[in-house]
Write a protein that holds these residues in place. Structure first.
Motif, PDB file in Angstrom:
ATOM      1  N   TYR A  35       0.812  -1.219   0.000  1.00 60.47           N
ATOM      2  CA  TYR A  35       0.000   0.000   0.000  1.00 60.47           C
ATOM      3  C   TYR A  35       0.846   1.270   0.000  1.00 60.47           C
ATOM      4  O   TYR A  35       0.317   2.372   0.164  1.00 60.47           O
ATOM      5  N   VAL A  70       3.429   0.718   8.253  1.00 59.03           N
ATOM      6  CA  VAL A  70       2.924   1.403   9.451  1.00 59.03           C
ATOM      7  C   VAL A  70       3.573   0.814  10.708  1.00 59.03           C
ATOM      8  O   VAL A  70       4.289  -0.186  10.647  1.00 59.03           O
ATOM      9  N   SER A  96      -5.645   2.149  11.921  1.00 62.07           N
ATOM     10  CA  SER A  96      -6.909   2.211  12.676  1.00 62.07           C
ATOM     11  C   SER A  96      -7.271   0.840  13.236  1.00 62.07           C
ATOM     12  O   SER A  96      -7.860   0.740  14.313  1.00 62.07           O
ATOM     13  N   LEU A  97      -6.895  -0.208  12.522  1.00 60.52           N
ATOM     14  CA  LEU A  97      -7.246  -1.554  12.985  1.00 60.52           C
ATOM     15  C   LEU A  97      -6.417  -1.934  14.215  1.00 60.52           C
ATOM     16  O   LEU A  97      -6.972  -2.358  15.235  1.00 60.52           O
ATOM     17  N   ASN A 123      -2.196  -7.604  12.356  1.00 56.36           N
ATOM     18  CA  ASN A 123      -2.371  -6.145  12.466  1.00 56.36           C
ATOM     19  C   ASN A 123      -2.693  -5.748  13.904  1.00 56.36           C
ATOM     20  O   ASN A 123      -3.793  -5.293  14.230  1.00 56.36           O
ATOM     21  N   CYS A 181     -10.862  -1.962  10.008  1.00 57.29           N
ATOM     22  CA  CYS A 181      -9.954  -1.088   9.251  1.00 57.29           C
ATOM     23  C   CYS A 181     -10.783   0.019   8.623  1.00 57.29           C
ATOM     24  O   CYS A 181     -11.746  -0.261   7.912  1.00 57.29           O
ATOM     25  N   GLU A 182     -10.396   1.264   8.862  1.00 58.63           N
ATOM     26  CA  GLU A 182     -11.192   2.388   8.366  1.00 58.63           C
ATOM     27  C   GLU A 182     -11.237   2.449   6.843  1.00 58.63           C
ATOM     28  O   GLU A 182     -12.129   3.069   6.269  1.00 58.63           O
ATOM     29  N   VAL A 183     -10.273   1.817   6.186  1.00 52.50           N
ATOM     30  CA  VAL A 183     -10.229   1.834   4.717  1.00 52.50           C
ATOM     31  C   VAL A 183     -11.171   0.760   4.158  1.00 52.50           C
ATOM     32  O   VAL A 183     -12.012   1.041   3.302  1.00 52.50           O
ATOM     33  N   HIS A 184     -11.039  -0.463   4.655  1.00 54.29           N
ATOM     34  CA  HIS A 184     -11.782  -1.574   4.051  1.00 54.29           C
ATOM     35  C   HIS A 184     -13.257  -1.579   4.433  1.00 54.29           C
ATOM     36  O   HIS A 184     -14.064  -2.207   3.748  1.00 54.29           O
ATOM     37  N   MET A 285      -0.609   4.710   5.678  1.00 50.78           N
ATOM     38  CA  MET A 285       0.423   4.208   4.757  1.00 50.78           C
ATOM     39  C   MET A 285       1.020   5.352   3.938  1.00 50.78           C
ATOM     40  O   MET A 285       2.215   5.365   3.649  1.00 50.78           O
TER      41      MET A 285
HETATM   42  S1  SF4 Z   1      -5.271  -0.220   5.242  1.00 51.99           S
HETATM   43 FE1  SF4 Z   1      -6.380  -0.491   7.191  1.00 51.99          FE
HETATM   44  S2  SF4 Z   1      -5.372  -2.249   8.172  1.00 51.99           S
HETATM   45 FE2  SF4 Z   1      -3.979  -1.488   6.549  1.00 51.99          FE
HETATM   46  S3  SF4 Z   1      -2.634  -0.009   7.611  1.00 51.99           S
HETATM   47 FE3  SF4 Z   1      -4.343   1.181   6.738  1.00 51.99          FE
HETATM   48  S4  SF4 Z   1      -5.816   1.317   8.433  1.00 51.99           S
HETATM   49 FE4  SF4 Z   1      -4.403  -0.351   8.948  1.00 51.99          FE
END
Ligand code: SF4
Length: 325
Positions: A35, A70, A96-97, A123, A181-184, A285
């Motif tokens: 990422y 991260v 976030s996770l 994670n 996870c705030e993204v997924h 990321m």
């Molecule tokens: S994509 Fe989600 S799980 Fe991966 S680093 Fe970012 S916040 Fe964390």
């Protein structure tokens, strides 16, 4: 040529050759998670998932690991290579996770369920790994859970969506920690349905950190490695809707340069269109830049330090996971 032009810090520097020079001088290995921004992926020695990267770095004779990812990932690298120096370009690059499971709260939860085995996705912070019996990755989570004695109850953390997917795939019921996870978790089901209608030939590739209704739209559901394999084995000129962090598309384009990749949009409340194609980019990321990578190598800072007891205890669940397969 990518230049750093901050006279106060280093004058004008051509970053890519400067990073290459530092890497040789320091005997360093540079790791980039899938990422990371493209230019970081292009200077890395290894590109991959977090645990895979940490294991590869541990197997090298490098003195220094520079982890472009991260914070929890750099901690994992330190756990597996306690005698190497581990650098992270931006110490504020969190997750976030991982942060949805603070060690003190997670410990209280574990203490309330003393008859449960504790399984955590990688994670997590090293402090949470130190409270864990088995770690898992999204590639091996189902296999690890299926290997556990059927008479043992299981806590699974920190991702409730990944946990839900593992429950369905493994047939084992588990007590799920409420993290995400705030993204997924914000991919738009409606926008993916519309993309499927507009591109009926497209294969939809979904990461299991997404909620169930989004996962149900996937032709392939799996780890980033599994999604890359789907592209490798799929139609080289096909169309793919990518339902994970879009940094992965750089590697997909390398594998299948003639294919078309469509980034799935995120659901955004209050947006007229109802979706957004940049909100699913991981802000943590993307804190890492080529400039920060160069400066952290030059200054040998920020670096990851962990107490000895955490280093030793956090290694156990990773070793147990590797024993499973
Ligand atoms: S994509 Fe989600 S799980 Fe991966 S680093 Fe970012 S916040 Fe964390």
């Amino acid at each position: 040529m990518i230049l750093l032009t901050k006279p106060s810090q280093s004058g004008q520097v051509d970053l890519v050759p400067a990073i290459e020079n530092l890497k040789r001088e320091m005997n360093a290995v540079i790791l980039a998670h899938y990422y990371q921004v493209d230019e970081i992926q292009d200077v890395a020695d290894f590109i991959g998932d977090s645990l895979d990267l940490s294991r590869k770095a541990a197997a090298t004779d490098a003195d220094v690991i520079v982890f472009c990812g991260v914070h929890f990932m750099a901690e994992t690298a330190k756990v597996l290579s306690p005698h190497k120096q581990v650098l992270l370009p931006d110490l504020a690059a969190g997750c976030s996770l991982a942060e949805s499971a603070p060690a003190d709260e997670f410990k209280r939860f574990v203490d309330q369920h003393p008859d449960h085995l504790v399984v955590n996705y990688v994670n997590t912070s090293a402090a949470v790994k130190a409270l864990t019996d088995y770690c898992v990755t999204s590639s091996n989570a189902v296999q690890v859970i299926q290997s556990l004695p059927t008479d043992r109850k299981i806590i699974f953390g920190p991702d409730k969506y990944l946990g839900d997917w593992v429950q369905r795939e493994s047939g084992r019921e588990m007590l799920l920690w409420e993290g995400s996870c705030e993204v997924h978790e914000i991919f738009s089901e409606q926008a993916i349905l519309e993309l499927k209608q507009a591109h009926p030939e497209a294969k939809v590739l979904v990461h299991p950190e997404c909620p169930g209704p989004v996962r149900d739209l996937g032709d392939v559901v799996g780890s980033t490695k599994r999604l890359l394999e789907a592209v490798e084995k799929g139609d080289p000129t096909g169309t793919y809707v990518v339902v994970t962090e879009p940094g992965i598309i750089h590697q997909m384009e390398r594998i299948a340069p003639q294919a078309t990749f469509i980034m799935a949009p995120a659901e955004v409340a209050g947006n007229e269109q109802g979706s957004c194609t940049t909100c699913n980019t991981c802000p943590h990321m993307k804190r890492n830049t080529l400039e920060k990578l160069y400066l952290c190598m030059k200054n040998r800072s920020p670096k990851i330090e962990l107490p000895d007891d955490i280093l030793q205890r956090a290694r156990l669940p990773i070793e147990r996971m590797l024993e499973v397969g």
